[in-house]
Design a protein around this motif. Structure first.
Motif, PDB file in Angstrom:
ATOM      1  N   GLN A   1      -0.482   6.688   2.195  1.00  0.00           N
ATOM      2  CA  GLN A   1      -1.415   5.593   1.944  1.00  0.00           C
ATOM      3  C   GLN A   1      -1.002   4.303   2.659  1.00  0.00           C
ATOM      4  OE1 GLN A   1      -4.323   5.975   0.009  1.00  0.00           O
ATOM      5  NE2 GLN A   1      -3.730   8.108   0.290  1.00  0.00           N
ATOM      6  N   LEU A   2       0.109   4.348   3.388  1.00  0.00           N
ATOM      7  CA  LEU A   2       0.618   3.177   4.090  1.00  0.00           C
ATOM      8  C   LEU A   2       0.421   3.325   5.592  1.00  0.00           C
ATOM      9  CD1 LEU A   2       4.050   2.852   2.240  1.00  0.00           C
ATOM     10  CD2 LEU A   2       1.971   1.523   1.805  1.00  0.00           C
ATOM     11  N   SER A   3       0.171   2.207   6.262  1.00  0.00           N
ATOM     12  CA  SER A   3       0.075   2.226   7.722  1.00  0.00           C
ATOM     13  C   SER A   3       1.489   2.289   8.303  1.00  0.00           C
ATOM     14  CB  SER A   3      -0.627   0.966   8.225  1.00  0.00           C
ATOM     15  OG  SER A   3       0.202  -0.168   8.039  1.00  0.00           O
ATOM     16  N   LYS A   4       1.570   2.607   9.589  1.00  0.00           N
ATOM     17  CA  LYS A   4       2.859   2.641  10.270  1.00  0.00           C
ATOM     18  C   LYS A   4       3.525   1.263  10.209  1.00  0.00           C
ATOM     19  CE  LYS A   4       5.066   3.874  14.610  1.00  0.00           C
ATOM     20  NZ  LYS A   4       4.902   4.379  15.964  1.00  0.00           N
ATOM     21  N   ALA A   5       2.737   0.207  10.393  1.00  0.00           N
ATOM     22  CA  ALA A   5       3.267  -1.157  10.347  1.00  0.00           C
ATOM     23  C   ALA A   5       3.819  -1.498   8.960  1.00  0.00           C
ATOM     24  CB  ALA A   5       2.184  -2.160  10.745  1.00  0.00           C
ATOM     25  N   GLN A   6       3.134  -1.055   7.897  1.00  0.00           N
ATOM     26  CA  GLN A   6       3.625  -1.302   6.536  1.00  0.00           C
ATOM     27  C   GLN A   6       4.937  -0.566   6.288  1.00  0.00           C
ATOM     28  OE1 GLN A   6      -0.072  -0.097   4.572  1.00  0.00           O
ATOM     29  NE2 GLN A   6      -0.089  -2.079   3.511  1.00  0.00           N
TER      30      GLN A   6
END
Length: 91
Positions: free
Chosen positions: A33-38
Motif C-alpha cells: 500500500q506504500l509507494s517506492k518513495a514512501q
C-alpha cells in the motif's frame, strides 16, 4: 503472507511519508500500500524505528486473496499494535 512495516517514532507525533507516528505505539503499514518513495523515506528516516514483518492474509469467500478486515487493512489480530491503529491507514 503479506509484508508490512512496523513503525515507531523516536519523537512523539513524528510525521513522515504522509503518516503520523507515535513514540508510545507501533503503526503497521502494508508494504503493497506504500509507494517506492514512501518506503525509501521511512527506511532512511533516523527518527523512526522501522522493522519488516509478515502478516497473514485471509481468503475471501470467492477464494481471492484479500487482506484481513478488507482490502489494504490488517485485522487487530494480524497487526499486533497498541492503540487500535489499523494497517494501511494514515494516522
Amino acid at each position: 503472507m503479506a509484508i508490512a512495516f512496523k513503525v515507531k517514532a523516536k519523537i512523539q507525533g513524528f510525521r513522515r511519508a504522509g503518516f503520523k507516528f507515535s513514540s508510545t505505539e507501533e503503526t503497521v503499514l502494508l508494504l503493497d500500500q506504500l509507494s517506492k518513495a514512501q518506503v525509501e523515506a521511512l527506511k532512511a528516516e533516523p527518527n523512526l524505528l522501522v522493522s519488516e514483518i509478515e502478516i497473514e492474509k485471509e481468503k475471501s469467500p470467492k477464494g481471492d486473496d484479500k487482506k484481513a478486515a478488507g482490502e489494504g487493512k490488517a485485522s487487530a489480530d494480524d497487526k499486533k499494535t497498541a492503540g487500535g491503529k489499523t494497517a494501511g491507514t494514515k494516522a
